[in-house]
Design a protein around this motif. Structure first.
Motif, PDB file in Angstrom:
ATOM      1  N   THR A  23       0.833  -1.208   0.000  1.00 19.70           N
ATOM      2  CA  THR A  23       0.000   0.000   0.000  1.00 19.70           C
ATOM      3  C   THR A  23       0.864   1.253   0.000  1.00 19.70           C
ATOM      4  O   THR A  23       0.624   2.191  -0.770  1.00 19.70           O
ATOM      5  CB  THR A  23      -0.924   0.007   1.229  1.00 19.70           C
ATOM      6  OG1 THR A  23      -1.777  -1.142   1.194  1.00 19.70           O
ATOM      7  CG2 THR A  23      -1.774   1.270   1.259  1.00 19.70           C
ATOM      8  N   GLN A  27       0.898   3.785  -3.194  1.00 23.74           N
ATOM      9  CA  GLN A  27       0.377   5.128  -2.953  1.00 23.74           C
ATOM     10  C   GLN A  27       1.461   6.185  -3.148  1.00 23.74           C
ATOM     11  O   GLN A  27       1.205   7.285  -3.648  1.00 23.74           O
ATOM     12  CB  GLN A  27      -0.204   5.223  -1.543  1.00 23.74           C
ATOM     13  CG  GLN A  27      -1.487   4.438  -1.344  1.00 23.74           C
ATOM     14  CD  GLN A  27      -2.647   5.029  -2.118  1.00 23.74           C
ATOM     15  OE1 GLN A  27      -2.677   6.214  -2.433  1.00 23.74           O
ATOM     16  NE2 GLN A  27      -3.626   4.191  -2.440  1.00 23.74           N
ATOM     17  N   GLU A 185      -6.380   6.655   2.475  1.00 25.08           N
ATOM     18  CA  GLU A 185      -7.177   6.763   1.256  1.00 25.08           C
ATOM     19  C   GLU A 185      -8.478   7.526   1.530  1.00 25.08           C
ATOM     20  O   GLU A 185      -9.102   7.349   2.576  1.00 25.08           O
ATOM     21  CB  GLU A 185      -7.481   5.371   0.706  1.00 25.08           C
ATOM     22  CG  GLU A 185      -6.236   4.618   0.239  1.00 25.08           C
ATOM     23  CD  GLU A 185      -6.577   3.279  -0.368  1.00 25.08           C
ATOM     24  OE1 GLU A 185      -7.683   3.160  -0.952  1.00 25.08           O
ATOM     25  OE2 GLU A 185      -5.758   2.353  -0.258  1.00 25.08           O
ATOM     26  N   TRP A 369      -1.676  10.958   1.571  1.00 26.09           N
ATOM     27  CA  TRP A 369      -0.672  10.293   0.731  1.00 26.09           C
ATOM     28  C   TRP A 369       0.052  11.297  -0.157  1.00 26.09           C
ATOM     29  O   TRP A 369       1.231  11.123  -0.463  1.00 26.09           O
ATOM     30  CB  TRP A 369      -1.325   9.206  -0.114  1.00 26.09           C
ATOM     31  CG  TRP A 369      -1.588   7.938   0.638  1.00 26.09           C
ATOM     32  CD1 TRP A 369      -2.784   7.342   0.892  1.00 26.09           C
ATOM     33  CD2 TRP A 369      -0.596   7.094   1.253  1.00 26.09           C
ATOM     34  NE1 TRP A 369      -2.606   6.200   1.624  1.00 26.09           N
ATOM     35  CE2 TRP A 369      -1.279   6.016   1.856  1.00 26.09           C
ATOM     36  CE3 TRP A 369       0.799   7.148   1.348  1.00 26.09           C
ATOM     37  CZ2 TRP A 369      -0.603   5.006   2.551  1.00 26.09           C
ATOM     38  CZ3 TRP A 369       1.466   6.141   2.042  1.00 26.09           C
ATOM     39  CH2 TRP A 369       0.766   5.086   2.630  1.00 26.09           C
TER      40      TRP A 369
END
Length: 391
Positions: A23, A27, A185, A369
């Motif tokens: 992840t 990202q 997210e 992010w």
């Protein structure tokens, strides 16, 4: 060998194959603009399955060689002996190793990061058993990561807590460091919802508590189950839902405990691992979130719950008070009665839940992010430029 038209960044993702590591990498490359930081190319060494999760970008090159696809022992040898030459052959100017382990020698400046606290908290690793393979693995990781952290030209930490623990273990960190937490997210973001009075809850429409985490000893799911069972015995219409993959003997023991405390699964629910892509829906159906881990670097799951606008009862260990601050109520994760006290207080006090949910949601806005990617590429470029200036 810093290029005149821009820097070439190499990323060692050879051992990043699942979970939060994938992840973070995907990202970082999805949200980031390395060109703005001075990079004209980014080459990632990774396995094919991880490469498929990464975005397609004009500046991104994905490399999956035979040694990267091999079993762990071969990958370890390749990382130490083959990767340094691959960096030279590709013309890289700087190496970023998010996994925390650097090659034994490297002709370019190297930046790494601390993502796993278990190697540096031996009492937590001991929860797996004094002679367990996991404890042995953490001891070996402490040795290899300590060597890498001392040799790194730059270090990224996710929390001040992690920086303090690692620095104390190493006797100090003398190269540049940066504090760059992960992001979250947007699908997890949901403003706090109206809180239900406990009197409006019933066995058919219970007060729903959620805990998401892999079943491991330092996550303390068994103590949470005891706490929920205590509240149920007191007459609270509580439903405790656990989500997380089972691990080894602890997963088996946890299932045995649920069979004993709630053989009909009326209030202690466990569905195993759920797809990461659908986790936000579970947060949205909960009334309260419980987080009982006693060892974390940056508790991403806790941040997800904060972003979901949930009132939170949290472990008082590690970086949790740093991340959650005044936006939660705390308990001792090793004592089920302490957990029960915290959950009881949240269940009974609607105004407290309203206040904590709003505070947690506001704090979650800081985790982006885009900001993580921008700060990461800028810090790596800074380290590379400083190395060039010293030559």
């Amino acid at each position: 060998m810093l290029g005149q038209s821009g820097l070439h960044l190499g990323i060692d993702a050879t051992n990043i194959r699942q979970g939060g590591g994938v992840t973070h990498l995907s990202q970082l490359l999805q949200a980031g603009d390395p060109v703005a930081a001075g990079f004209n190319r980014v080459t990632v060494w990774t396995c094919q399955s991880t490469a498929e999760t990464l975005p397609e970008r004009s500046w991104l090159v994905k490399r999956s060689t035979p040694w990267v696809e091999a079993a762990l022992p071969r990958r370890m040898v390749g990382q130490q002996l083959q990767l340094p030459q691959d960096l030279v052959d590709a013309g890289c100017d700087v190496l970023f190793s998010p996994g925390g382990t650097l090659p034994s020698w490297c002709s370019v400046p190297a930046v790494t990061m601390s993502q796993n606290m278990l190697p540096f908290e031996p009492l937590e690793a001991a929860l797996f058993g004094r002679f367990s393979l996991m404890r042995l693995k953490m001891m070996l990781l402490r040795h290899t990561q300590s060597r890498s952290f001392r040799r790194a030209d730059g270090m990224i930490f996710l929390t001040r807590y992690a920086e303090t623990v690692v620095s104390n273990a190493l006797g100090g960190i003398f190269n540049p460091t940066a504090l760059i937490p992960h992001g979250i997210e947007p699908r997890f973001l949901q403003s706090p919802r109206p809180q239900r009075q406990l009197a409006a809850c019933s066995v058919g429409n219970p007060f729903r508590v959620l805990y998401v985490s892999i079943l491991m000893p330092y996550k303390h799911q068994m103590e949470v189950a005891y706490a929920a069972s205590q509240l149920r015995a007191e007459g609270f219409p509580i439903e405790m839902r656990f989500i997380g993959a089972p691990w080894g003997d602890y997963g088996r023991d946890f299932r045995t405990l649920l069979d004993r405390l709630d053989p009909k699964r009326e209030f202690l629910l466990w569905s195993g691992a759920e797809p990461f892509e659908s986790l936000h829906a579970f947060y949205q159906r909960a009334d309260v979130f419980a987080f009982a881990s006693s060892c974390e670097n940056l508790p991403n799951i806790l941040i997800e719950a904060m972003a979901a606008g949930l009132p939170i009862a949290s472990s008082d260990r590690g970086p949790m008070p740093e991340v959650l601050a005044e936006a939660g109520i705390y308990f001792n994760p090793e004592v089920s009665t302490s957990m029960a006290d915290a959950l009881r207080k949240l269940a009974l006090d609607v105004s407290l839940r309203v206040k904590l949910a709003e505070l947690a949601w506001c704090r979650a806005q800081a985790y982006s992010w885009e900001r993580c990617a921008s700060d990461t590429f800028a810090f790596i470029a800074q380290v590379a430029q400083q190395r060039r200036g010293s030559q």
